[in-house]
Design an enzyme around this catalytic site. Structure first.
Site, PDB file in Angstrom:
ATOM      1  N   CYS C  10     -31.909   9.474 -39.743  1.00 38.01           N
ATOM      2  CA  CYS C  10     -30.784   9.788 -38.852  1.00 38.01           C
ATOM      3  C   CYS C  10     -30.722   8.836 -37.678  1.00 38.01           C
ATOM      4  CB  CYS C  10     -30.868  11.231 -38.395  1.00 38.01           C
ATOM      5  SG  CYS C  10     -30.408  12.344 -39.718  1.00 38.01           S
ATOM      6  N   GLY C  11     -30.730   7.551 -37.965  1.00 39.01           N
ATOM      7  CA  GLY C  11     -30.494   6.542 -36.935  1.00 39.01           C
ATOM      8  C   GLY C  11     -28.990   6.398 -36.728  1.00 39.01           C
ATOM      9  N   HIS C  12     -28.555   5.201 -36.340  1.00 36.13           N
ATOM     10  CA  HIS C  12     -27.129   4.983 -36.086  1.00 36.13           C
ATOM     11  C   HIS C  12     -26.275   5.388 -37.293  1.00 36.13           C
ATOM     12  CE1 HIS C  12     -27.331   3.024 -32.206  1.00 36.13           C
ATOM     13  NE2 HIS C  12     -28.395   2.390 -32.620  1.00 36.13           N
ATOM     14  N   GLY C  14     -27.180   7.160 -40.222  1.00 36.61           N
ATOM     15  CA  GLY C  14     -27.359   8.530 -40.695  1.00 36.61           C
ATOM     16  C   GLY C  14     -26.684   9.548 -39.799  1.00 36.61           C
ATOM     17  N   SER C 122     -29.240   2.737 -47.419  1.00 37.56           N
ATOM     18  CA  SER C 122     -30.291   1.885 -46.833  1.00 37.56           C
ATOM     19  C   SER C 122     -30.288   0.486 -47.448  1.00 37.56           C
ATOM     20  CB  SER C 122     -31.664   2.523 -47.062  1.00 37.56           C
ATOM     21  OG  SER C 122     -31.687   3.852 -46.578  1.00 37.56           O
ATOM     22  N   ASN C 123     -30.580  -0.501 -46.624  1.00 37.84           N
ATOM     23  CA  ASN C 123     -30.583  -1.898 -47.074  1.00 37.84           C
ATOM     24  C   ASN C 123     -31.990  -2.439 -47.274  1.00 37.84           C
ATOM     25  OD1 ASN C 123     -27.851  -2.471 -47.262  1.00 37.84           O
ATOM     26  ND2 ASN C 123     -27.676  -2.697 -45.029  1.00 37.84           N
ATOM     27  N   ARG C 154     -14.149  -4.383 -46.548  1.00 40.93           N
ATOM     28  CA  ARG C 154     -13.950  -5.492 -45.605  1.00 40.93           C
ATOM     29  C   ARG C 154     -12.972  -6.516 -46.176  1.00 40.93           C
ATOM     30  NH1 ARG C 154     -20.283  -5.601 -43.623  1.00 40.93           N
ATOM     31  NH2 ARG C 154     -19.966  -4.096 -41.946  1.00 40.93           N
ATOM     32  N   HIS C 178     -25.091  -6.174 -52.313  1.00 39.73           N
ATOM     33  CA  HIS C 178     -24.611  -5.876 -50.957  1.00 39.73           C
ATOM     34  C   HIS C 178     -25.462  -6.747 -50.030  1.00 39.73           C
ATOM     35  CE1 HIS C 178     -23.047  -3.974 -47.444  1.00 39.73           C
ATOM     36  NE2 HIS C 178     -24.206  -3.429 -47.113  1.00 39.73           N
TER      37      HIS C 178
END
Lengths: 314, 314, 314, 314
Positions: C10-12, C14, C122-123, C154, C178
């Site tokens: 739950c960062g930016h 999440g 997630s990357n 994009r 990605h």
């Protein structure tokens, strides 16, 4: 798991509820049951044509009771407008017809092994809710009628119009039968941070009085009924609000038809609504006059229910 | 400023559009116009009862043309279901009635000094759109019919059902008259990243073919009509999509009835939709056969429009 | 049954996804997992404060893997922005950190007996998606990365800006990793009813060319990243769209990271999305050049995945 | 006309409000103003990437004060988290920074000829609201702070948790400063159809008491702040609710920071909100103790405002 909702009866009310559910994307699967197959097929295709231009996708199933076995909520919305229309002042004019439907639909719902919450919109609402509970043998807390949720909304609409405020800023309940014996419990009605009686006494609204608001509230229903011979938008919004409170397990307070032990009957009375249906019933401090009216309304519902069930076993 | 939308005609279609607008909170003020005052008052109160349990507040105004002067969009939704129902295969059966309405409503709309975008849902859509433009003298780009947006949606619904995909993942257009002479421009229809004709040739969907999809697409309309004698949900969703594209100035591409200069008539043809109405018209590479069908459909619309306007001046 | 969604990390990203889920009322229960207990408690209370003024009620559960056992969808959104920020041109800079997380989270997710669809944000997205699938042993079709859904968005944004149309009216895909080896498959891009290459050749948009659009599309990502050191709104909207397609069993077509058998790897490629995850993969007619780029991108992903799994077993 | 909203300051709070506005499709045009051009460009592109997958289209304009001339509502959301974070118990720690901003932004807003409603979220909310009103010379009723709307929401959240009900079923207000001198006016708080004091006396909730609820309500704020060094979701939902009440001219009752004549200052107090801002102020029957607290809170706000304006003219 997938959200699944069923609607029994897709006339004016049932199809409007279905429409609102589809527009708001409330469910993944919607099961529609109606004996008029042509009308149902028409609505189903019309809904599918609509979905091309909506934000959500809803799978539609027609006339399959077995699909209700794992439904979260089933809404009973059948009715007979024509009959109701012939004697519009009496919600019981519809009763012979809705009674027939409930006696057909309830056993089939039971047979489907449905274990969710049943919301009853069909009229006479309190009696039909009671019969549904008896036949399906679902726990009393899982069978709820929209009851005086609509009457309370009408009271809020009329009160708000008199005071020029948003109806959502009016607090309070109409109680008892969703029918002629219902009454506004004015002791519970609050606006602008105070009891409405006090607000009116303070004199800022010289043209507003409780009798006029009460009259406007009830006349509203008649204007709707006489103007188009049915009502659908108000009841649909009320049913959706109740539905969302159940699905979200919101524990929201709403006045609905639920079993009221002290008077041993279903009637309109506020309760906390959640995933299991009625989570808790409020315990209002009503005035003596309001308690009397509630008892009279309860007696009326009980008599009508007894009568209905008696005829049933004859 | 406040968003304001008007609806001319609040029968099955108009009131369903109004309901969807109110539920989705699209506007601040909604002006409803209908000659049947009792029905209109009924809907209005019913909507107000609904708003108590909705997320948005919408101010409702009844039968006041002057309130349309600063409306952003006016939607014409009048019609005569009964007459249409007597000869359901002919959308022109309704024409004598909708013509009478447009001849009454358009001058009053013009007199209100309305300067926004006019969306026409009334049938026969292309002809009524044309007459509205002529009488109101609004710029052609500001008068738009829903036209084949609904037919395109039905084509998408039928195509999606055949391929078991979401109708929103089908690309393409039905063109021409919103009526019997309309046709699916199959050269524009794409699914699964390819032209549908190629997908079907590849053989993964042995039970799907264009004729059947075309038939299902058109039969759908009939099933809806025969099942309930009107259609409302599909057309309402189409009208709302067009409405939002206008309000948001979205520049979204939609097949709608707009003035097509090469054939000198209003007809269903894709265009870019924004705040000024038609921002730009597409220039499709149609097949010879499709160009012929488009011309035939245009000729039909032009004949009917000429006929209508001729009778008018006699 | 109740809808239940889980978010791992739950960062930016999440917490923005959680916020959008709560605002749109997508789920009944939301399980949030994050090792930073203070930050998670903060977000949880902040969300609860928000719900007082929202239309829907969502139950929030913190840091309980066992609550994921009956979740419909779990979204992996963990990442390490700081590390990514130090070498922003390389999405693999984050890899040592996300790899550590996935190796910790995936076995716990497996242990919870989760049987729903796993969406990986997630990357590096394709590699993490692959590792998640291997560790959880969920069917390949049930583990999906957002992959080039964001890159395609994009591309649509940049194309729409060049042609002054709504990005939702642009059709087509970015394919492959990605990451840096992704590419726009221009053969699939269509606007205004035609291939974009044809539209540009026709000369109505003299200032638009594919290289510039491609550049704007990619630069956009960098502007976002350099401007705020993370991206959250675009990816959140992409994740929500994918999530809704799964929950509604919509069978919507979306370019996402899914297992592509011909090149034996997860990569961004369009597929039909439903309740079971990947329902069907498209079979695009790519140009020779695009096929080469896709293979190169696949090789890159495969090398990185192999490398990662090798280190894992050393 | 087109709906247009402006946001002054796009940090954590401003950009979260912008995000919620875009997701819910509240406006046609959104003007974002922030001195950090890189961060603003990043958010703007990120929002545009998001819109590809959203239901509504919103036009975004960056850093153009002149575009605010015809805005319906402008929201001031600037702040300085870092400074606030250093002394988190004191909302006035941020003051030197927000004061600088308001002194720069307010004259430019005035110069734009903006005539709509100004909603102030920036802290210290009541003081900044007052300064904004003085500099812009907008009518007092058109300048509103979110004030104790957020504190009231936190009180509802804590009360609801203690009684296991939906926070939307809690009635009542926190009053005074949006800061340390604010207080819950317990005489106004009602749950389950009764005053909360009575409910607690009745004994059904032995573990709930007002002090604990009050503590939980306030601690909540600190947990959010200490956990992530800012709050954004709760305040965003509060601002959106206020915004919608203004746009819809809803006449909804909300406790917000508005000019309270008896104590000659802006402070948190319930009012009826509509298109013109404050339509009417409530006249609560507070207890003696609550009236004292309100006066103390007002005195504090007045002192701080005077101090601020004094420094200003030195």
């Amino acid at each position: 798991m997938t959200r699944k909702i069923g609607i029994l009866g897709c006339g004016h009310v049932g199809s409007t509820i279905a429409h609102q559910i589809i527009i708001e994307g409330i469910t993944d699967t919607l099961v529609l049951i109606d004996p008029d197959r042509d009308k149902l097929s028409a609505d189903l295709l019309d809904f599918q044509d609509a979905q091309v231009n909506l934000s959500y996708h809803t799978k539609l199933i027609a006339n399959d009771y077995s699909a209700l076995s794992d439904a979260d909520v089933v809404i009973s919305a059948f009715g007979n407008i024509t009959k109701a229309w012939e004697t519009p002042t009496d919600r019981f004019a519809e009763f012979p017809y809705t009674k027939k439907y409930v006696e057909e639909a309830a056993p089939r719902l039971k047979a489907s092994a449905f274990k969710g919450v049943l919301i009853v919109v069909s009229n006479p609402c309190d009696v039909i809710t009671s019969i549904f509970q008896k036949i399906t043998e679902l726990p009393k807390d899982q069978v709820i009628g929209t009851g005086t949720l609509l009457d309370s909304s009408r009271m809020k609409r009329a009160t708000a119009a008199a005071l020029k405020i948003d109806p959502r800023s009016v607090i309070g309940y109409s109680l008892g039968e969703h029918g002629n014996s219902q009454f506004v419990a004015w002791s519970t009605v609050r606006v602008l941070g105070k009891p409405i009686k006090k607000i009116l006494k303070e004199g800022a609204y010289p043209n507003a009085d409780l009798e006029r608001i009460d009259h406007d509230s009830k006349m509203g229903g008649h204007i709707v009924f006489f103007g188009k011979h049915y009502t659908n938008y108000g009841i649909s919004a009320a049913a959706l609000r109740l539905l969302k409170a159940v699905l979200n397990d919101a524990h929201e307070e709403l006045p609905v038809s639920n079993y009221y032990q002290p008077l041993d009957t279903y009637l309109g009375y506020p309760a906390i609504i959640g995933r299991k249906g009625i989570i808790e019933q409020l315990q209002l401090d009503l005035s003596v006059d309001e308690r009397t009216k509630l008892k009279q309304s309860a007696d009326f519902i009980k008599d009508k229910t007894k009568e209905a069930l008696k005829k049933n076993t004859e």
